[in-house]
Design a protein around this motif. Structure first.
Motif, PDB file in Angstrom:
ATOM      1  N   MET A 139      53.812  78.007 -16.412  1.00 37.32           N
ATOM      2  CA  MET A 139      52.915  79.138 -16.642  1.00 37.32           C
ATOM      3  C   MET A 139      52.329  79.042 -18.050  1.00 37.32           C
ATOM      4  O   MET A 139      52.970  78.545 -18.979  1.00 37.32           O
ATOM      5  CB  MET A 139      53.640  80.474 -16.449  1.00 37.32           C
ATOM      6  CG  MET A 139      54.710  80.795 -17.476  1.00 37.32           C
ATOM      7  SD  MET A 139      55.262  82.518 -17.408  1.00 37.32           S
ATOM      8  CE  MET A 139      56.082  82.577 -15.823  1.00 37.32           C
ATOM      9  N   GLN A 140      51.098  79.511 -18.176  1.00 40.63           N
ATOM     10  CA  GLN A 140      50.427  79.431 -19.468  1.00 40.63           C
ATOM     11  C   GLN A 140      49.547  80.665 -19.672  1.00 40.63           C
ATOM     12  O   GLN A 140      48.876  81.127 -18.742  1.00 40.63           O
ATOM     13  CB  GLN A 140      49.564  78.169 -19.535  1.00 40.63           C
ATOM     14  CG  GLN A 140      48.917  77.929 -20.895  1.00 40.63           C
ATOM     15  CD  GLN A 140      48.074  76.670 -20.906  1.00 40.63           C
ATOM     16  OE1 GLN A 140      47.157  76.519 -20.107  1.00 40.63           O
ATOM     17  NE2 GLN A 140      48.380  75.752 -21.821  1.00 40.63           N
ATOM     18  N   PHE A 141      49.568  81.189 -20.905  1.00 38.28           N
ATOM     19  CA  PHE A 141      48.714  82.330 -21.277  1.00 38.28           C
ATOM     20  C   PHE A 141      47.389  81.791 -21.808  1.00 38.28           C
ATOM     21  O   PHE A 141      47.378  80.952 -22.711  1.00 38.28           O
ATOM     22  CB  PHE A 141      49.417  83.182 -22.335  1.00 38.28           C
ATOM     23  CG  PHE A 141      50.674  83.845 -21.823  1.00 38.28           C
ATOM     24  CD1 PHE A 141      50.645  85.137 -21.337  1.00 38.28           C
ATOM     25  CD2 PHE A 141      51.878  83.158 -21.814  1.00 38.28           C
ATOM     26  CE1 PHE A 141      51.790  85.748 -20.855  1.00 38.28           C
ATOM     27  CE2 PHE A 141      53.035  83.754 -21.339  1.00 38.28           C
ATOM     28  CZ  PHE A 141      52.990  85.055 -20.853  1.00 38.28           C
ATOM     29  N   ARG A 142      46.282  82.314 -21.267  1.00 38.62           N
ATOM     30  CA  ARG A 142      44.969  81.775 -21.607  1.00 38.62           C
ATOM     31  C   ARG A 142      43.936  82.877 -21.808  1.00 38.62           C
ATOM     32  O   ARG A 142      44.063  83.978 -21.269  1.00 38.62           O
ATOM     33  CB  ARG A 142      44.458  80.847 -20.489  1.00 38.62           C
ATOM     34  CG  ARG A 142      45.158  79.508 -20.395  1.00 38.62           C
ATOM     35  CD  ARG A 142      44.463  78.628 -19.370  1.00 38.62           C
ATOM     36  NE  ARG A 142      44.984  77.268 -19.377  1.00 38.62           N
ATOM     37  CZ  ARG A 142      44.485  76.296 -18.622  1.00 38.62           C
ATOM     38  NH1 ARG A 142      43.467  76.525 -17.817  1.00 38.62           N
ATOM     39  NH2 ARG A 142      45.002  75.072 -18.689  1.00 38.62           N
ATOM     40  N   ASN A 143      42.889  82.529 -22.586  1.00 37.62           N
ATOM     41  CA  ASN A 143      41.669  83.349 -22.687  1.00 37.62           C
ATOM     42  C   ASN A 143      41.952  84.798 -23.068  1.00 37.62           C
ATOM     43  O   ASN A 143      41.421  85.726 -22.462  1.00 37.62           O
ATOM     44  CB  ASN A 143      40.890  83.296 -21.363  1.00 37.62           C
ATOM     45  CG  ASN A 143      40.534  81.879 -20.955  1.00 37.62           C
ATOM     46  OD1 ASN A 143      40.177  81.054 -21.795  1.00 37.62           O
ATOM     47  ND2 ASN A 143      40.658  81.582 -19.673  1.00 37.62           N
ATOM     48  N   PHE A 144      42.766  84.984 -24.107  1.00 38.87           N
ATOM     49  CA  PHE A 144      43.111  86.341 -24.520  1.00 38.87           C
ATOM     50  C   PHE A 144      42.147  86.879 -25.570  1.00 38.87           C
ATOM     51  O   PHE A 144      41.597  86.144 -26.394  1.00 38.87           O
ATOM     52  CB  PHE A 144      44.547  86.395 -25.044  1.00 38.87           C
ATOM     53  CG  PHE A 144      45.536  86.756 -23.979  1.00 38.87           C
ATOM     54  CD1 PHE A 144      46.012  88.057 -23.851  1.00 38.87           C
ATOM     55  CD2 PHE A 144      45.968  85.810 -23.060  1.00 38.87           C
ATOM     56  CE1 PHE A 144      46.900  88.404 -22.850  1.00 38.87           C
ATOM     57  CE2 PHE A 144      46.854  86.128 -22.051  1.00 38.87           C
ATOM     58  CZ  PHE A 144      47.328  87.435 -21.949  1.00 38.87           C
ATOM     59  N   THR A 145      41.954  88.188 -25.502  1.00 30.81           N
ATOM     60  CA  THR A 145      41.217  88.929 -26.525  1.00 30.81           C
ATOM     61  C   THR A 145      42.064  90.109 -26.960  1.00 30.81           C
ATOM     62  O   THR A 145      43.035  90.482 -26.284  1.00 30.81           O
ATOM     63  CB  THR A 145      39.871  89.457 -25.992  1.00 30.81           C
ATOM     64  OG1 THR A 145      40.128  90.388 -24.914  1.00 30.81           O
ATOM     65  CG2 THR A 145      38.992  88.327 -25.496  1.00 30.81           C
ATOM     66  N   TYR A 146      41.705  90.694 -28.106  1.00 30.31           N
ATOM     67  CA  TYR A 146      42.353  91.938 -28.525  1.00 30.31           C
ATOM     68  C   TYR A 146      41.292  92.924 -28.991  1.00 30.31           C
ATOM     69  O   TYR A 146      40.206  92.535 -29.434  1.00 30.31           O
ATOM     70  CB  TYR A 146      43.400  91.690 -29.622  1.00 30.31           C
ATOM     71  CG  TYR A 146      42.838  91.345 -30.991  1.00 30.31           C
ATOM     72  CD1 TYR A 146      42.567  92.342 -31.928  1.00 30.31           C
ATOM     73  CD2 TYR A 146      42.603  90.023 -31.355  1.00 30.31           C
ATOM     74  CE1 TYR A 146      42.059  92.027 -33.183  1.00 30.31           C
ATOM     75  CE2 TYR A 146      42.100  89.696 -32.600  1.00 30.31           C
ATOM     76  CZ  TYR A 146      41.834  90.707 -33.512  1.00 30.31           C
ATOM     77  OH  TYR A 146      41.318  90.406 -34.750  1.00 30.31           O
TER      78      TYR A 146
END
Length: 244
Positions: free
Chosen positions: A140-147
């Motif tokens: 699993m991988q976390f991608r394309n995040f914004t805040y």
């Protein structure tokens, strides 16, 4: 004596008259209003938009599987959104809830989705009807995040996914196709967080974090599977939100 009393009376009368005149000419009190300043110093509380994410690989035709080597299936993604009551820095870790009896001694290398994962960061896909026998694994991988927040108002800002083993020192890997990039160990022993691109060793304070969680699945060689009928398999893990 009479003259003295009259003079005194006149002086008193003049004094009273003078005081009265002063009272009549004194300005009225100016209008006023009060202000109150209040506040509370408290950590924000954060809530995921979804309590569970489902990645459904649907029906897989056995003819699409390799006979004597593993088959990498197309990646699946789900949206992740975490909303906080105030600007807050967070970290995520994960623990697998599905484990096969035998240890997996290989890795997932160069998945078409751009994921390479070593063994401690792979999660089991098992057949619960056959003692949780392993059917495959996934990364699993976390991608394309914004805040959103962090002094930037309501503007959504691109974030970098950073990792840590202790929630103190953070690391960013620019090669998004590198080994274990933006991924979590299945035993909960490392963390991901989200930073501004200009401060990639400091988790961002924000009120909204939003992005994607990608699953890269791998199925065992057909020769290692029992395909006498429908083979149903499953996998599971729990992601925990930590406040920094």
């Amino acid at each position: 004596m009479k003259l003295h009393i009259s003079t005194l009376s006149a002086a008193v009368l003049a004094c009273i008259t003078s005081i009265g005149a002063m009272a009549q000419t004194a300005p009225a009190a100016a209008p006023s209003f009060k202000i109150n300043v209040t506040g509370t110093i408290a950590p924000g509380s954060c809530t995921p938009a979804a309590s569970a994410l489902t990645f459904d690989m649907k029906n897989i035709n056995p003819k699409s599987l390799n006979v004597d080597k593993v088959t990498m299936l197309p990646a699946l993604t789900n949206k992740v959104k975490i909303t906080c009551t105030a600007d807050t820095a967070i970290a995520l870790n994960v623990t697998s809830s599905t484990t096969a009896p035998a240890k997996w001694d290989s890795e997932l290398k160069n998945h078409p989705a751009g994921v390479s994962t070593s063994e401690p960061l792979l999660y089991d896909l098992v057949d619960p009807a056959d003692g949780n026998k392993r059917i495959g694994v996934y990364g699993m991988q976390f991608r394309n995040f914004t805040y959103t927040g962090g002094g930037r108002g309501s503007t959504s800002t691109k974030a970098s996914v950073i990792t840590s083993d202790d929630k103190v020192s953070w690391t960013y890997t620019s090669d998004q196709n590198g080994w274990n990039t933006a991924q979590l160990k299945r035993d909960g022993s490392n963390f991901v967080s989200f930073s501004d691109e200009k401060a990639q060793t400091v988790p961002a304070l924000a009120s909204v974090f939003e992005g994607e969680l990608l699953i890269a699945p791998l199925i065992l060689a057909k020769k290692d599977l029992k395909l006498t009928g429908d083979l149903k398999f499953e996998g599971g893990a729990t992601i925990t939100l930590n406040y920094l």
